[in-house]
Design a protein around this motif. Sequence first.
Motif, PDB file in Angstrom:
ATOM      1  N   ALA A 295     -31.096  24.523 -21.605  1.00  0.00           N
ATOM      2  CA  ALA A 295     -31.771  23.587 -22.511  1.00  0.00           C
ATOM      3  C   ALA A 295     -31.069  22.236 -22.598  1.00  0.00           C
ATOM      4  O   ALA A 295     -31.712  21.198 -22.769  1.00  0.00           O
ATOM      5  N   LYS A 296     -29.720  22.232 -22.462  1.00  0.00           N
ATOM      6  CA  LYS A 296     -28.997  20.957 -22.602  1.00  0.00           C
ATOM      7  C   LYS A 296     -29.323  20.008 -21.451  1.00  0.00           C
ATOM      8  O   LYS A 296     -29.379  18.789 -21.622  1.00  0.00           O
ATOM      9  N   TYR A 297     -29.559  20.592 -20.251  1.00  0.00           N
ATOM     10  CA  TYR A 297     -29.931  19.752 -19.105  1.00  0.00           C
ATOM     11  C   TYR A 297     -31.385  19.296 -19.215  1.00  0.00           C
ATOM     12  O   TYR A 297     -31.726  18.173 -18.850  1.00  0.00           O
ATOM     13  N   VAL A 298     -32.209  20.201 -19.727  1.00  0.00           N
ATOM     14  CA  VAL A 298     -33.625  19.858 -19.939  1.00  0.00           C
ATOM     15  C   VAL A 298     -33.730  18.670 -20.890  1.00  0.00           C
ATOM     16  O   VAL A 298     -34.475  17.723 -20.651  1.00  0.00           O
ATOM     17  N   GLU A 299     -32.951  18.731 -21.968  1.00  0.00           N
ATOM     18  CA  GLU A 299     -32.979  17.663 -22.966  1.00  0.00           C
ATOM     19  C   GLU A 299     -32.525  16.335 -22.360  1.00  0.00           C
ATOM     20  O   GLU A 299     -33.099  15.272 -22.626  1.00  0.00           O
ATOM     21  N   LYS A 300     -31.480  16.406 -21.514  1.00  0.00           N
ATOM     22  CA  LYS A 300     -30.976  15.191 -20.874  1.00  0.00           C
ATOM     23  C   LYS A 300     -31.997  14.603 -19.900  1.00  0.00           C
ATOM     24  O   LYS A 300     -32.153  13.387 -19.797  1.00  0.00           O
ATOM     25  N   ILE A 301     -32.660  15.483 -19.180  1.00  0.00           N
ATOM     26  CA  ILE A 301     -33.696  15.024 -18.237  1.00  0.00           C
ATOM     27  C   ILE A 301     -34.818  14.321 -18.996  1.00  0.00           C
ATOM     28  O   ILE A 301     -35.275  13.245 -18.606  1.00  0.00           O
ATOM     29  N   LYS A 302     -35.239  14.931 -20.091  1.00  0.00           N
ATOM     30  CA  LYS A 302     -36.332  14.351 -20.885  1.00  0.00           C
ATOM     31  C   LYS A 302     -35.925  13.019 -21.517  1.00  0.00           C
ATOM     32  O   LYS A 302     -36.771  12.132 -21.725  1.00  0.00           O
ATOM     33  N   ASN A 303     -34.631  12.891 -21.821  1.00  0.00           N
ATOM     34  CA  ASN A 303     -34.149  11.645 -22.423  1.00  0.00           C
ATOM     35  C   ASN A 303     -33.711  10.624 -21.380  1.00  0.00           C
ATOM     36  O   ASN A 303     -33.308   9.503 -21.722  1.00  0.00           O
ATOM     37  N   GLY A 304     -33.763  11.043 -20.090  1.00  0.00           N
ATOM     38  CA  GLY A 304     -33.345  10.143 -19.014  1.00  0.00           C
ATOM     39  C   GLY A 304     -31.849   9.899 -19.006  1.00  0.00           C
ATOM     40  O   GLY A 304     -31.377   8.861 -18.532  1.00  0.00           O
ATOM     41  N   ALA A 305     -31.095  10.880 -19.512  1.00  0.00           N
ATOM     42  CA  ALA A 305     -29.648  10.689 -19.657  1.00  0.00           C
ATOM     43  C   ALA A 305     -28.828  11.524 -18.679  1.00  0.00           C
ATOM     44  O   ALA A 305     -27.600  11.573 -18.766  1.00  0.00           O
ATOM     45  N   LEU A 306     -29.509  12.194 -17.732  1.00  0.00           N
ATOM     46  CA  LEU A 306     -28.779  13.073 -16.819  1.00  0.00           C
ATOM     47  C   LEU A 306     -28.580  12.398 -15.464  1.00  0.00           C
ATOM     48  O   LEU A 306     -29.509  11.883 -14.864  1.00  0.00           O
TER      49      LEU A 306
ATOM     50  N   ILE B  45     -31.711  21.470 -11.267  1.00  0.00           N
ATOM     51  CA  ILE B  45     -31.908  20.172 -11.938  1.00  0.00           C
ATOM     52  C   ILE B  45     -32.866  19.297 -11.135  1.00  0.00           C
ATOM     53  O   ILE B  45     -33.781  18.669 -11.683  1.00  0.00           O
ATOM     54  N   GLU B  46     -32.646  19.265  -9.812  1.00  0.00           N
ATOM     55  CA  GLU B  46     -33.507  18.441  -8.950  1.00  0.00           C
ATOM     56  C   GLU B  46     -34.952  18.927  -8.979  1.00  0.00           C
ATOM     57  O   GLU B  46     -35.888  18.135  -9.029  1.00  0.00           O
ATOM     58  N   LYS B  47     -35.128  20.272  -8.937  1.00  0.00           N
ATOM     59  CA  LYS B  47     -36.481  20.838  -9.005  1.00  0.00           C
ATOM     60  C   LYS B  47     -37.136  20.505 -10.345  1.00  0.00           C
ATOM     61  O   LYS B  47     -38.308  20.120 -10.403  1.00  0.00           O
ATOM     62  N   TYR B  48     -36.351  20.678 -11.396  1.00  0.00           N
ATOM     63  CA  TYR B  48     -36.890  20.407 -12.737  1.00  0.00           C
ATOM     64  C   TYR B  48     -37.246  18.927 -12.879  1.00  0.00           C
ATOM     65  O   TYR B  48     -38.295  18.586 -13.417  1.00  0.00           O
ATOM     66  N   GLN B  49     -36.364  18.056 -12.382  1.00  0.00           N
ATOM     67  CA  GLN B  49     -36.600  16.614 -12.477  1.00  0.00           C
ATOM     68  C   GLN B  49     -37.879  16.226 -11.738  1.00  0.00           C
ATOM     69  O   GLN B  49     -38.688  15.428 -12.234  1.00  0.00           O
ATOM     70  N   ASP B  50     -38.046  16.815 -10.540  1.00  0.00           N
ATOM     71  CA  ASP B  50     -39.244  16.509  -9.740  1.00  0.00           C
ATOM     72  C   ASP B  50     -40.512  16.947 -10.470  1.00  0.00           C
ATOM     73  O   ASP B  50     -41.490  16.189 -10.553  1.00  0.00           O
ATOM     74  N   LEU B  51     -40.459  18.175 -11.013  1.00  0.00           N
ATOM     75  CA  LEU B  51     -41.630  18.686 -11.744  1.00  0.00           C
ATOM     76  C   LEU B  51     -41.868  17.889 -13.030  1.00  0.00           C
ATOM     77  O   LEU B  51     -43.017  17.613 -13.386  1.00  0.00           O
ATOM     78  N   TYR B  52     -40.782  17.513 -13.694  1.00  0.00           N
ATOM     79  CA  TYR B  52     -40.917  16.763 -14.952  1.00  0.00           C
ATOM     80  C   TYR B  52     -41.515  15.381 -14.695  1.00  0.00           C
ATOM     81  O   TYR B  52     -42.327  14.894 -15.490  1.00  0.00           O
TER      82      TYR B  52
END
Length: 256
Positions: free
Chosen positions: A49-60, A84-91
């Motif tokens: 969840a901490k990485y998800v939150e950072k991705i959503k906030n553009g802070a990762l 992270i890369e997969k999640y970022q691409d999908l996000y």
Amino acid sequence: MNRISDYLSFKKNISTIKSAIKSVRSELSANEQALAEYAKQMNAIGLDAKYVEKIKNGALEIETITGYETDGNKDANAQLIEKIEKYQDLYDKYTDIEDTIEDLRETEKEWLVKNLEYVNEYYQKLSDIKNLAIDKKQDNIDLKEAQGKKVTTSDYNKLVSNNEAYIKSLRTTYKKTNAEFNKLVNNGTIEKNSAEWFEWKETLAQLNSEIVQAKINTAEWKDEINQVKIDNYTSSLDRLQAKYDKLNTTISRKEK
């Protein structure tokens, strides 16, 4: 003829608008399904969840990921970066679709409001056509009076009949417009107490006023019908009185 051609044009436009709304809603549905699928795929990745939150906030920043996050396990570190890369691409795809859906909903709103406008104008045109018959008959009565000709109860009866058809058409206009308006208020397209809401309330109030005025016209023309009947009766009595007076005069002369 202009009113009739306008009416036919509005009828065609309403059909076009309904097709546009249907098309937008179909596209909206497809994008919402895609959005749900991307959400499902993101959840399946199992990213913390901490990485998800950072991705959503553009802070990762992936470059900052080190073995510290995975206790120095290089394989685990590589797997984390892959997730992270997969999640970022999908996000990124997910947010693109969110933007598309937002645009589609705004487009849908515009078409729904336009549909309300055209529904109102379409039925107004129908009422205008009914009103043409009233104008024509009133012109005939005015011409008769100007020429010194007698206006009959038949003239006014036709006027009343045409006006009743006009009132019925106005009521339909009110009913159809109000129904479409309430739909848009109930689904949030038109916000209650907004400027747009008050504008449509005013339009509906104006329609009610037109109906009331048309009813007043009917009452006045019925009064005219009664007056014509009274005038005809009075004229008949006057003619009978004249004949009676003439007869009395003739009898009096003969007696002398």
